[in-house]
Design a protein around this motif. Sequence first.
Motif, PDB file in Angstrom:
ATOM      1  N   ASN A 132      15.774  -4.400 -10.176  1.00  0.00           N
ATOM      2  CA  ASN A 132      15.958  -3.791  -9.116  1.00  0.00           C
ATOM      3  C   ASN A 132      15.017  -3.005  -8.174  1.00  0.00           C
ATOM      4  O   ASN A 132      14.540  -1.710  -7.889  1.00  0.00           O
ATOM      5  CB  ASN A 132      16.462  -2.615  -9.289  1.00  0.00           C
ATOM      6  N   ILE A 133      14.060  -4.158  -7.954  1.00  0.00           N
ATOM      7  CA  ILE A 133      12.567  -3.745  -7.348  1.00  0.00           C
ATOM      8  C   ILE A 133      12.136  -4.870  -6.107  1.00  0.00           C
ATOM      9  O   ILE A 133      12.698  -5.827  -6.607  1.00  0.00           O
ATOM     10  CB  ILE A 133      11.423  -3.898  -8.938  1.00  0.00           C
ATOM     11  N   ASP A 134      11.359  -4.865  -5.002  1.00  0.00           N
ATOM     12  CA  ASP A 134      10.785  -5.370  -4.208  1.00  0.00           C
ATOM     13  C   ASP A 134       9.932  -6.323  -4.234  1.00  0.00           C
ATOM     14  O   ASP A 134       9.412  -5.847  -5.084  1.00  0.00           O
ATOM     15  CB  ASP A 134      10.709  -5.187  -2.755  1.00  0.00           C
ATOM     16  N   MET A 135       9.021  -6.426  -3.600  1.00  0.00           N
ATOM     17  CA  MET A 135       8.589  -7.896  -3.737  1.00  0.00           C
ATOM     18  C   MET A 135       7.198  -7.806  -4.695  1.00  0.00           C
ATOM     19  O   MET A 135       6.633  -8.209  -5.413  1.00  0.00           O
ATOM     20  CB  MET A 135       8.244  -8.940  -2.630  1.00  0.00           C
ATOM     21  N   ASP A 136       6.605  -6.698  -3.653  1.00  0.00           N
ATOM     22  CA  ASP A 136       5.448  -5.764  -4.681  1.00  0.00           C
ATOM     23  C   ASP A 136       5.490  -5.386  -5.431  1.00  0.00           C
ATOM     24  O   ASP A 136       4.864  -5.520  -5.838  1.00  0.00           O
ATOM     25  CB  ASP A 136       5.227  -5.004  -3.330  1.00  0.00           C
ATOM     26  N   LEU A 137       6.773  -4.709  -5.849  1.00  0.00           N
ATOM     27  CA  LEU A 137       6.574  -4.317  -6.850  1.00  0.00           C
ATOM     28  C   LEU A 137       7.043  -4.924  -7.998  1.00  0.00           C
ATOM     29  O   LEU A 137       6.431  -4.678  -9.338  1.00  0.00           O
ATOM     30  CB  LEU A 137       7.549  -3.276  -7.016  1.00  0.00           C
ATOM     31  N   LEU A 138       7.298  -6.343  -7.912  1.00  0.00           N
ATOM     32  CA  LEU A 138       7.601  -7.336  -9.019  1.00  0.00           C
ATOM     33  C   LEU A 138       6.735  -7.816  -9.392  1.00  0.00           C
ATOM     34  O   LEU A 138       5.878  -8.182 -10.462  1.00  0.00           O
ATOM     35  CB  LEU A 138       8.823  -8.441  -8.406  1.00  0.00           C
ATOM     36  N   THR A 155      -1.292  -9.595  -1.917  1.00  0.00           N
ATOM     37  CA  THR A 155       1.007 -10.383  -1.955  1.00  0.00           C
ATOM     38  C   THR A 155       1.554  -9.066  -1.091  1.00  0.00           C
ATOM     39  O   THR A 155       2.111 -10.219   0.061  1.00  0.00           O
ATOM     40  CB  THR A 155       1.106  -9.937  -3.260  1.00  0.00           C
ATOM     41  N   SER A 156       1.128  -7.573  -0.379  1.00  0.00           N
ATOM     42  CA  SER A 156       1.551  -6.947  -0.121  1.00  0.00           C
ATOM     43  C   SER A 156       0.703  -7.720   1.630  1.00  0.00           C
ATOM     44  O   SER A 156       1.581  -7.692   2.467  1.00  0.00           O
ATOM     45  CB  SER A 156       1.061  -5.697  -0.200  1.00  0.00           C
ATOM     46  N   LEU A 157      -0.155  -7.933   1.605  1.00  0.00           N
ATOM     47  CA  LEU A 157      -1.140  -8.664   2.532  1.00  0.00           C
ATOM     48  C   LEU A 157      -0.130 -10.459   3.246  1.00  0.00           C
ATOM     49  O   LEU A 157      -0.040 -10.408   4.384  1.00  0.00           O
ATOM     50  CB  LEU A 157      -2.354  -8.623   3.046  1.00  0.00           C
ATOM     51  N   ILE A 158      -0.456 -11.116   2.044  1.00  0.00           N
ATOM     52  CA  ILE A 158       0.385 -12.162   2.039  1.00  0.00           C
ATOM     53  C   ILE A 158       1.643 -11.839   3.232  1.00  0.00           C
ATOM     54  O   ILE A 158       2.472 -12.456   3.900  1.00  0.00           O
ATOM     55  CB  ILE A 158      -0.180 -13.448   1.583  1.00  0.00           C
ATOM     56  N   TYR A 159       2.420 -11.695   1.996  1.00  0.00           N
ATOM     57  CA  TYR A 159       4.314 -11.173   2.278  1.00  0.00           C
ATOM     58  C   TYR A 159       4.472 -10.266   4.073  1.00  0.00           C
ATOM     59  O   TYR A 159       5.402 -10.740   4.947  1.00  0.00           O
ATOM     60  CB  TYR A 159       4.513 -10.378   0.910  1.00  0.00           C
ATOM     61  N   ALA A 160       3.722  -9.573   4.367  1.00  0.00           N
ATOM     62  CA  ALA A 160       3.484  -8.577   5.558  1.00  0.00           C
ATOM     63  C   ALA A 160       2.754  -9.726   6.946  1.00  0.00           C
ATOM     64  O   ALA A 160       3.430  -9.556   7.683  1.00  0.00           O
ATOM     65  CB  ALA A 160       2.665  -7.829   5.716  1.00  0.00           C
ATOM     66  N   THR A 161       1.766 -10.516   6.693  1.00  0.00           N
ATOM     67  CA  THR A 161       2.069 -11.546   7.011  1.00  0.00           C
ATOM     68  C   THR A 161       2.638 -12.870   7.441  1.00  0.00           C
ATOM     69  O   THR A 161       3.028 -12.746   8.902  1.00  0.00           O
ATOM     70  CB  THR A 161       0.396 -12.539   6.825  1.00  0.00           C
ATOM     71  N   PHE A 162       3.540 -12.759   6.587  1.00  0.00           N
ATOM     72  CA  PHE A 162       4.697 -14.000   6.598  1.00  0.00           C
ATOM     73  C   PHE A 162       5.504 -13.501   7.596  1.00  0.00           C
ATOM     74  O   PHE A 162       6.968 -13.880   8.897  1.00  0.00           O
ATOM     75  CB  PHE A 162       5.176 -14.527   5.408  1.00  0.00           C
ATOM     76  N   THR A 163       6.358 -12.080   7.881  1.00  0.00           N
ATOM     77  CA  THR A 163       6.976 -11.277   7.889  1.00  0.00           C
ATOM     78  C   THR A 163       6.265 -10.613  10.216  1.00  0.00           C
ATOM     79  O   THR A 163       7.461 -11.246  10.822  1.00  0.00           O
ATOM     80  CB  THR A 163       7.434  -9.677   7.610  1.00  0.00           C
ATOM     81  N   PHE A 164       5.267 -10.354  10.256  1.00  0.00           N
ATOM     82  CA  PHE A 164       5.171 -10.588  11.786  1.00  0.00           C
ATOM     83  C   PHE A 164       4.724 -12.150  12.110  1.00  0.00           C
ATOM     84  O   PHE A 164       4.814 -12.106  13.026  1.00  0.00           O
ATOM     85  CB  PHE A 164       4.336  -9.937  11.773  1.00  0.00           C
TER      86      PHE A 164
END
Length: 878
Positions: free
Chosen positions: A96-102, A116-125
């Motif tokens: 029960n954790i999101d991608m960053d916590l995983l 990974t947070s930056l990569i993921y945030a980049t994907f979203t925007f």
Amino acid sequence: METPQSPALRSYHSWIANETLEDYSLRYAARSFRRWSPFVIANTALGGISFLALEAIGGAITLSYGFANAFPAVLITCLFVFVTNLPIAYYSSRYNIDMDLLTRGAGFGYIGSTITSLIYATFTFIFFALEGAIMAQALKLFADVPLVLGYIISSLVIIPITFMGVTMISKLQMVTQPIWIAMLLAPFIYIAVGHPETLDQWMAFAGSETPDGGFDVLAFGSAIGVLCALSIQIGEQVDYLRFLPDKTRENRWRWWAAVISAGPGWIVVGGFKILCGSLLAVLAVSAGLSPSTALEPIHMYIKAYEYVSDDPRTVLALAAIFVLISQVKINVTNAYAGSLAWSNFFSRVTHYHPGRVVWLIFNILISLLLMLLGIFQTLELVLAVYSVIAAAWIGSIFADLAILKPMGISPPFTEFKRAYLYDFNPVGCGSMAFASLFALICFMGGFGDLAEAYAAPIAFFTALSGAVLIGVVTRGRYYLARPRAPLAEPEKPVVRCEICELEYERPDMVHCTFYQRPICSLCCSLDSHCHDVCKSSGTVLETSRSRYFGRALRSKIAPRMTQRLLKVSGVLFSLAVMTAAVFLLTYRLIEPTALQPHVESGALLLRVFLALLPLLAIGAWWIVLSHESRELAERDLVTSLEKLRQAQQELASNERLAAIGQITATVSHELRNPLGTMVTSTDILRRSLKNADEPVTGELQRLQRNAWRCVRIIEDLLDFSRKHAPVMSPVAIDRWVKQQLSEEDHEIAHLITLKLDAGCDVLADAERLRQAFSNVLQNAAQACEERGKQSGQIIISTQRLHDRVYLSVSDNGGGMSQDVAERVFEPLFSTKAFGVGLGMPLVKRIVEQHGGDVLIESQKGVGTTVSLVLPCAGEHAP
């Protein structure tokens, strides 16, 4: 025992405390919040697959590389995404954790996962910008809304829905899903049934890069490179899957169905949409549209709905409605996932969390900026470069979850709390960094055309093998910085955080060794004063705590320039993005005229923006300094409160001592004479009845022993209520210990083993020190009696560490529980039937009068060690 320190209470904004808005960002998703069924969660997660960038991507690779290369690339990519996304979906749903916590516990470490947070945030925007641009194109074509205004509308309409988090998003997806599915499938059913010849036209299409229309290794690799960027979509899926209920025997089939369908199963729907876009792009180009226009989804679906209706207005309305529904469905997911990613990134970089809603606005603002820059026109290039980084990231995570965990190198569970993680884990950080660098060199042509075309697969397999190799070599050393510490009262499902004063479920809590109390994972993440001393030695912990609560607090915070510069950089970046968005919006709204060409207006605005950057930097610095000043004031307040608490404790202790003194004086006066008479009379009776039977003599001895015990209790009370000034002189500690033991009874002496290695003098009052040492020794002897005289053992040792001497008394008795060990220095607290509870408080007072300290280490069922820490003679004057 160490005295717990009082932390500064943290008061979150109302929207952060409201988990309906916050959705447990940065946290384990609490069981009490996960009230949706597996079907609802799966439907919500799959609602995000409506993004029309899939059709645009399918059309782009088909127009460039032809059907013969695009079709097998889509199939191979779908298989690749399904296999690599499956373990990610499982572990996120399981814990029960999101991608960053995983990723924190999956090989990257606490700070390393900011990558990974930056990569993921980049994907979203990036995808928010692509989808917003598609929506703006539909608004322009359907309602003649200017593109710039369309960009703004497509951004603003998402905010109120995403503001309420998964609660509102799940309702939106539930309502729109049937409509969207019907509108997606309808035109393709009409095409397949009424116009099957279009499928032959599609399969025969040759791309611009492959005029012969056949299979080409380089074109196939390039198509895969673009498609690999989609593998990171699993991050948005698990942002919803973390809200699945716990798997039980009753719901296990529904639970697994939700995990598979909404996790890796998204690519089944996604692959179908990519192929749909491929077909529609070919039909649009064949109808005479330019390739750039044919790649716009609104034109794709106008062409699709022409097979459904002959009325142009109906066709345009149906296509526009479908595009608008699709864009709202996907962009609420992009915005929601982006808010989580930015929250995770900035909370660790700046130790500050203004709330998920703030980062929601920030993510949408960056997306608007990309729309204004015209990101849709560079779709293929952006995704090709991005896919290299995404493939390396997925490769590192997949290696940990699918290979290193089954091998037992990575822990079987997924740890996400700062208190237990290293900042950087070389398994994920090292493998991804090397794979990304190597693959980017390949992408730029450094190793030939073939390596350039297959840069994304190279990145994946390099990261995969690198992570396994590093994990085996390091033997999983850098996954956990320290073992998990148990929390008190295990029977309670929720635990109160002693910093924010809110209650959270146990998986979201950690025992903080710095504050010596339970705190929640978010407060643990945001604390900027402990410096991760929970993962260091006890000496470092004590040094850090004294530094934190000492007088030099101000001077200790000021030199921390690295963190301050990171904060300034983050604030400056945010201000620059917002300012750039305003300027770019102004630039796009300026209409070119003969007197003022558009290019000159752009150059003027660029100069103004560059001139503003120094002012923005000053503003960022001022914001950070203001925040630090407020934080410093809070810490000064904490220090004052700590001193006030200590003063209150000291006052209460003095009042207790005064009360003890008054009672003792009265009791002593009234009881001494009767007790003296009892002792004398008992002694006379013993001598008069020398030949009496055993029961008589035994009872007389017990009577006399208990009378003397009452006398000693009165003496202890009198002694504790008075403050004796110590008379100091050098004492050879090793020789002194031997002298004290020579005066002990044989019953105690035969239990004792000596290890006297100090070899120095201490500055002490020998008589007062004897009193403290005797109390500790008597406690050890009584503990051994409980175990049994034959198996009891007492070890007395001395050793010198720097300018301190440790006089330790260890026994192998029953030991103490943690609760008892924390209270042994409380006056009148005792676990013994005949104890008055003044022995250890008296020991502590005497040792502290000598400028020392008392340390206790005890384990239930194992034994206890009490150490009297004293300054060496000449080193310290109490």
